[in-house]
Design a protein around this motif. Structure first.
Motif, PDB file in Angstrom:
ATOM      1  N   VAL A 290       0.808  -1.214   0.000  1.00 26.08           N
ATOM      2  CA  VAL A 290       0.000   0.000   0.000  1.00 26.08           C
ATOM      3  C   VAL A 290       0.846   1.270   0.000  1.00 26.08           C
ATOM      4  O   VAL A 290       0.394   2.325  -0.450  1.00 26.08           O
ATOM      5  N   ASP A 291       2.083   1.187   0.501  1.00 26.62           N
ATOM      6  CA  ASP A 291       2.959   2.356   0.548  1.00 26.62           C
ATOM      7  C   ASP A 291       3.871   2.479  -0.668  1.00 26.62           C
ATOM      8  O   ASP A 291       4.739   3.364  -0.704  1.00 26.62           O
ATOM      9  N   ALA A 292       3.703   1.616  -1.671  1.00 30.02           N
ATOM     10  CA  ALA A 292       4.551   1.670  -2.866  1.00 30.02           C
ATOM     11  C   ALA A 292       4.424   3.028  -3.545  1.00 30.02           C
ATOM     12  O   ALA A 292       3.337   3.593  -3.656  1.00 30.02           O
ATOM     13  N   SER A 293       5.556   3.558  -4.008  1.00 29.41           N
ATOM     14  CA  SER A 293       5.588   4.889  -4.624  1.00 29.41           C
ATOM     15  C   SER A 293       5.090   4.841  -6.063  1.00 29.41           C
ATOM     16  O   SER A 293       4.959   3.760  -6.664  1.00 29.41           O
ATOM     17  N   LEU A 294       4.854   6.016  -6.609  1.00 27.44           N
ATOM     18  CA  LEU A 294       4.427   6.121  -8.003  1.00 27.44           C
ATOM     19  C   LEU A 294       5.483   5.532  -8.926  1.00 27.44           C
ATOM     20  O   LEU A 294       5.150   4.867  -9.922  1.00 27.44           O
ATOM     21  N   GLU A 295       6.761   5.759  -8.633  1.00 25.54           N
ATOM     22  CA  GLU A 295       7.837   5.219  -9.455  1.00 25.54           C
ATOM     23  C   GLU A 295       7.810   3.687  -9.452  1.00 25.54           C
ATOM     24  O   GLU A 295       7.996   3.044 -10.498  1.00 25.54           O
ATOM     25  N   GLU A 296       7.566   3.094  -8.282  1.00 33.66           N
ATOM     26  CA  GLU A 296       7.478   1.636  -8.199  1.00 33.66           C
ATOM     27  C   GLU A 296       6.305   1.116  -9.019  1.00 33.66           C
ATOM     28  O   GLU A 296       6.408   0.077  -9.698  1.00 33.66           O
ATOM     29  N   LEU A 297       5.189   1.821  -8.973  1.00 38.60           N
ATOM     30  CA  LEU A 297       4.016   1.404  -9.752  1.00 38.60           C
ATOM     31  C   LEU A 297       4.289   1.522 -11.246  1.00 38.60           C
ATOM     32  O   LEU A 297       3.895   0.646 -12.026  1.00 38.60           O
ATOM     33  N   GLU A 298       4.941   2.615 -11.652  1.00 41.92           N
ATOM     34  CA  GLU A 298       5.272   2.782 -13.075  1.00 41.92           C
ATOM     35  C   GLU A 298       6.181   1.651 -13.540  1.00 41.92           C
ATOM     36  O   GLU A 298       5.985   1.093 -14.634  1.00 41.92           O
ATOM     37  N   ASN A 299       7.181   1.332 -12.734  1.00 46.71           N
ATOM     38  CA  ASN A 299       8.088   0.242 -13.098  1.00 46.71           C
ATOM     39  C   ASN A 299       7.357  -1.092 -13.153  1.00 46.71           C
ATOM     40  O   ASN A 299       7.631  -1.927 -14.034  1.00 46.71           O
ATOM     41  N   PHE A 300       6.414  -1.301 -12.233  1.00 43.29           N
ATOM     42  CA  PHE A 300       5.665  -2.561 -12.212  1.00 43.29           C
ATOM     43  C   PHE A 300       4.882  -2.745 -13.504  1.00 43.29           C
ATOM     44  O   PHE A 300       4.930  -3.819 -14.133  1.00 43.29           O
ATOM     45  N   PHE A 301       4.146  -1.722 -13.920  1.00 38.91           N
ATOM     46  CA  PHE A 301       3.307  -1.871 -15.110  1.00 38.91           C
ATOM     47  C   PHE A 301       4.126  -1.846 -16.401  1.00 38.91           C
ATOM     48  O   PHE A 301       3.656  -2.308 -17.441  1.00 38.91           O
ATOM     49  N   GLU A 302       5.337  -1.314 -16.339  1.00 41.45           N
ATOM     50  CA  GLU A 302       6.230  -1.433 -17.490  1.00 41.45           C
ATOM     51  C   GLU A 302       6.687  -2.881 -17.667  1.00 41.45           C
ATOM     52  O   GLU A 302       6.877  -3.359 -18.788  1.00 41.45           O
TER      53      GLU A 302
END
Length: 468
Positions: free
Chosen positions: A229-241
């Motif tokens: 739940v605390d994952a950053s926007l950068e982590e989310l962008e990398n995940f969906f990439e």
């Protein structure tokens, strides 16, 4: 008399004529005077989201309130989705809390939190108090998370079942709740235990062919991808990439499922971040600004930035005041002072941009000051010498004075080295101090490059004043 619709094939208007004929805010005002909510709904459904945003922004505050009242909660919520969150929040804040709560309850959970986050805390609390207990508790919980984290971007509209349930149970549930689920973006079903901990995921197509008696635990994908739940926007962008998925479940520290983050929400948040950075670099602080906002509010936002800049410029200009005699004796230096400061400023801003980008991608840490300094100093030394040779050569050719060329060329070379080094470091330092690098880097760098540039030119000139 009813106006003809522009899309009527019998009417062949040019784009310019359409623009002249179409003033959606006037049409809205006219329909509101008639008081027909049905005609208002039809009109808003027939224009583009950009025209909706334009029309709403041109209405007066009292007209906006009347429009929302005439439309009713469901249609008002649909209309607010077409305008910016800042404008939507301003409209919601002006409504009675009961009416505002009814509209928010028609929106997706992530949109509700975004709007509440744009409001004053007192107004947001008053609206939450009027929401249904379950929705109010959910809103309070979501508001605890930072906007650019998984918790701030997730939605709570997802479907979860137990592994012991069968395909028949799911299909029956779909049928019994078809009206509610029709508004969900359902791509996956999530399998959780009695405590809400995520166990698996089920694709919708996995329900098509198995027997109705088949248990979901036999069909699910165990240990699915999930994100904290605390994952950053950068982590989310990398995940969906890295993973081409329709969504990713969000869990807390104990593995309990809290919501789902959609790739569209991550993309939208990334675009908003870019816009905020651009506005920050441009001196628009305190959030977005629109010309439909109150005049004094807009003046205050801009003056807060301009006041800081004028103080910093006075500090830079004070360096010149210390060397007025030198400048008077060699007036040719006045031509090169702005060149030295401006060229160095451009070099420094390049370094700022690279540091900002690497920080956003996680390619550099705020503590890596010496590593960044070494990389930028090497580049600044080479570029500074190249630019210094060019400007020094121009000065020599103009006045035929080698010492003048050495003064301005050497000052530009040294100031470029300083500017590039500082430009690389300032965003990292500000990040460590928990300040917004996009907002503060530019004026700080401008002041440093101006002060150093003026100092280098005038101090070097003082040493060889009798030769220039």
């Amino acid at each position: 008399m009813e106006q003809p619709k522009l899309e009527d094939p019998k009417l062949d208007f040019t784009e310019q004529e359409k623009t002249e004929l179409t003033k959606p805010w006037q049409e809205l005002s006219s329909l509101m005077e008639e008081g027909s909510s049905e005609q208002l709904q039809e009109f808003l459904a027939g224009i583009s989201p950009s025209d909706t945003a334009l029309a709403i922004s041109r209405l007066k505050a009292e007209e906006q309130n009347r429009l929302v009242t005439l439309l009713g909660p469901e249609d008002a919520a649909e209309m607010l989705e077409d305008i910016s969150e800042v404008q939507a929040a301003d409209i919601i804040e002006e409504l009675p809390p009961e009416q505002a709560a009814a509209i928010l309850e028609e929106l997706d959970s992530d949109h509700v939190v975004d709007l509440l986050g744009e409001m004053d805390e007192e107004d947001a609390d008053a609206i939450i108090e009027q929401m249904a207990p379950e929705d109010a508790e959910e809103a309070r919980q979501f508001l605890k998370y930072a906007p650019d984290t998984a918790g701030g971007l997730m939605i709570s509209e997802y479907l979860d079942f137990r592994s012991s349930q069968s395909v028949k149970d799911v299909l029956d549930d779909f049928q019994n709740n078809r009206e509610e689920y029709a508004y969900y973006d359902v791509q996956y079903l999530y399998i959780t235990d009695e405590q809400g901990r995520l166990e698996g995921v089920l694709r919708m197509r996995d329900l098509l062919f198995p027997k109705r008696s088949t248990a979901l635990g036999d069909l699910m994908i165990a240990n699915p991808f999930k994100i904290n739940v605390d994952a950053s926007l950068e982590e989310l962008e990398n995940f969906f990439e890295d993973h081409d998925l329709f969504g990713v479940p969000v869990v807390d520290g104990e593995g309990r499922m809290l919501g789902v983050v959609m790739p569209e929400a991550v993309e939208s948040a990334g675009q908003e971040r870019s816009v905020k950075q651009f506005l920050g670099f441009s001196g628009i602080i305190g959030g977005e600004e629109f010309r439909s906002m109150p005049l004094l509010s807009r003046c205050g936002r801009r003056l807060s930035w301009l006041s800081l800049n004028i103080v910093l410029n006075i500090a830079a200009a004070s360096v010149i005041a210390l060397y007025t005699d030198t400048l008077a004796a060699a007036i040719a230096l006045a031509v090169f002072l702005p060149m030295v400061s401006d060229m160095s400023g451009c070099s420094g801003n390049q370094a700022v941009a690279v540091s900002m980008r690497e920080l956003s991608l996680g390619l550099v840490r705020p503590a890596e000051l010496f590593w960044v300094l070494g990389k930028e100093a090497a580049l600044g030394l080479i570029n500074g010498l190249a630019l210094g040779l060019i400007l020094g050569g121009v000065a020599f050719l103009w006045k035929g004075n080698m010492f003048l060329g050495l003064v301005v060329g050497g000052a530009l070379a040294l100031n470029t080295l300083v500017a590039v080094s500082m430009g690389g470091l300032i965003p990292l330092v500000l990040k460590r101090l928990k300040l917004d690098p996009a907002l503060v880097s530019s004026p700080l760098l401008t002041t440093v490059t101006d002060m150093c540039g003026f100092f280098f030119v005038l101090s070097f000139a003082s040493l060889v004043l009798d030769k220039i």
